[in-house]
Design an enzyme around this catalytic site. Structure first.
Site, PDB file in Angstrom:
ATOM      1  N   GLN A   1     -29.323 -36.337 -76.316  1.00  0.00           N
ATOM      2  CA  GLN A   1     -29.056 -37.070 -75.294  1.00  0.00           C
ATOM      3  C   GLN A   1     -30.125 -38.357 -75.390  1.00  0.00           C
ATOM      4  OE1 GLN A   1     -29.452 -34.166 -72.120  1.00  0.00           O
ATOM      5  NE2 GLN A   1     -29.511 -35.603 -70.520  1.00  0.00           N
TER       6      GLN A   1
ATOM      7  N   ARG B   1     -23.925 -25.860 -70.549  1.00  0.00           N
ATOM      8  CA  ARG B   1     -25.481 -26.197 -70.864  1.00  0.00           C
ATOM      9  C   ARG B   1     -25.898 -27.176 -69.798  1.00  0.00           C
ATOM     10  NH1 ARG B   1     -28.359 -29.817 -74.538  1.00  0.00           N
ATOM     11  NH2 ARG B   1     -29.942 -28.686 -75.609  1.00  0.00           N
TER      12      ARG B   1
ATOM     13  N   HIS C   1     -36.781 -28.027 -73.124  1.00  0.00           N
ATOM     14  CA  HIS C   1     -37.362 -27.339 -74.233  1.00  0.00           C
ATOM     15  C   HIS C   1     -38.729 -26.804 -73.857  1.00  0.00           C
ATOM     16  CE1 HIS C   1     -34.107 -28.332 -76.908  1.00  0.00           C
ATOM     17  NE2 HIS C   1     -34.265 -29.471 -76.560  1.00  0.00           N
TER      18      HIS C   1
ATOM     19  N   GLN D   1     -32.891 -22.190 -78.059  1.00  0.00           N
ATOM     20  CA  GLN D   1     -33.405 -23.520 -78.146  1.00  0.00           C
ATOM     21  C   GLN D   1     -33.693 -24.227 -76.809  1.00  0.00           C
ATOM     22  OE1 GLN D   1     -30.665 -26.513 -77.575  1.00  0.00           O
ATOM     23  NE2 GLN D   1     -30.427 -27.158 -79.831  1.00  0.00           N
TER      24      GLN D   1
END
Length: 295
Positions: free
Chosen positions: A9, A112, A194, A243
């Protein structure tokens, strides 16, 4: 050995993919199929939209994925010996090495994006880039703060992105500046990617990943969560699920790809960010990029 890497991204740009669509019948077919799968015309936004249009979460991630994957499919001599992708780019890498088919990869990327957007709305959060400090110092400061704040992207030596609550990131930036960081810069992102704050998205995506067919890949993928080469479809699935809440170990990935025999790195997709990061890991590394139709 040829390594191919795929951006995440932030690499998007207005007009991305238009040259592909206009010059390659295969690319046109895949873009048209993508519009059907997504249920809206992402090509209109990619080709004619503004930078702000491209920043919408439901657009950004599929747009970068499509640009990377379709570019790879139009290359004549695309025979990777190893692949890796930065965050979202890992999905592009998994289509490139045959683990996922095009349709399933796009559906997962779209799911996602939506799941991450929802998680961002639950709790306001952000990320910041810390430049000029050793990783261990950044980790130590984050661990000492009584808020959610963690190391999120190990991009290259001396550049680590942290992720967490707004209060946690503000405090970390203040403390890390005192510790001598050259820069502690908050990033214009929608949330704490994350980090543990993405747990709702991880749960949602886990179900979708487990319901998707993962094939035996043509070459190993070096995955974000452990920076190791993986060829087992089940292990790839598990690592992909992990992830969302785990850090992206990009520095370690590049080091391990070099140790594994990579002689050249080709970045496929928008931008040149990964080429720059690879050079910061190893100035001698041979890098190249493909971001437009080559014919």
């Amino acid at each position: 050995m040829k390594a191919y890497v795929f951006p995440g991204q932030g690499a998007q740009f207005p007009g991305m993919g238009k040259d592909l669509y206009e010059n390659s019948p295969l690319a046109k077919e895949l873009f048209d199929k993508a519009n059907e799968i997504l249920g809206f015309s992402i090509t209109d936004i990619m080709f004619e939209g503004t930078a702000d249009d491209l920043k919408q979460t439901k657009v950004t991630q599929p747009a970068i994925f499509l640009h990377s994957v379709i570019l790879a499919k139009t290359l004549d001599d695309f025979k990777p010996d190893m692949v890796a992708g930065h965050s979202l780019g890992e999905f592009s890498a998994l289509v490139a090495n045959g683990t996922l088919n095009f349709e399933d990869g796009l559906k997962l990327v779209s799911q996602r994006a939506m799941a991450m957007q929802k998680a961002c709305e639950v709790e306001p959060s952000t990320m910041a880039a810390i430049v000029g400090l050793e990783d261990a110092i950044v980790e130590e400061v984050c661990n000492a703060i009584d808020e959610v704040v963690v190391a999120a992207n190990y991009n290259c030596p001396g550049q680590l992105v942290i992720s967490g609550s707004i209060a946690g990131i503000d405090k970390a930036c203040e403390l890390l500046t005192e510790k001598g960081a050259k820069r502690a810069l908050k990033l214009p992102v929608g949330g704490a990617f994350h980090s543990p704050l993405m747990e709702p998205a991880r749960e949602e995506l886990a179900a979708a990943i487990k319901a998707t067919n993962f094939n035996q890949p043509a070459c190993p993928v070096y995955q974000n969560v452990n920076a190791q080469p993986v060829s087992d479809p089940e292990t790839i699935q598990e690592n992909l699920i992990a992830q969302l809440t785990a850090p992206v170990k990009w520095t370690q990935t590049v080091q391990n790809m070099l140790a594994g025999g990579a002689t050249s790195f080709t970045e496929i997709g928008p931008g040149k960010v990964l080429q720059g990061l690879i050079k910061k890991v190893d100035r001698q590394a041979e890098t190249a990029g493909v971001n437009s139709f080559e014919g």
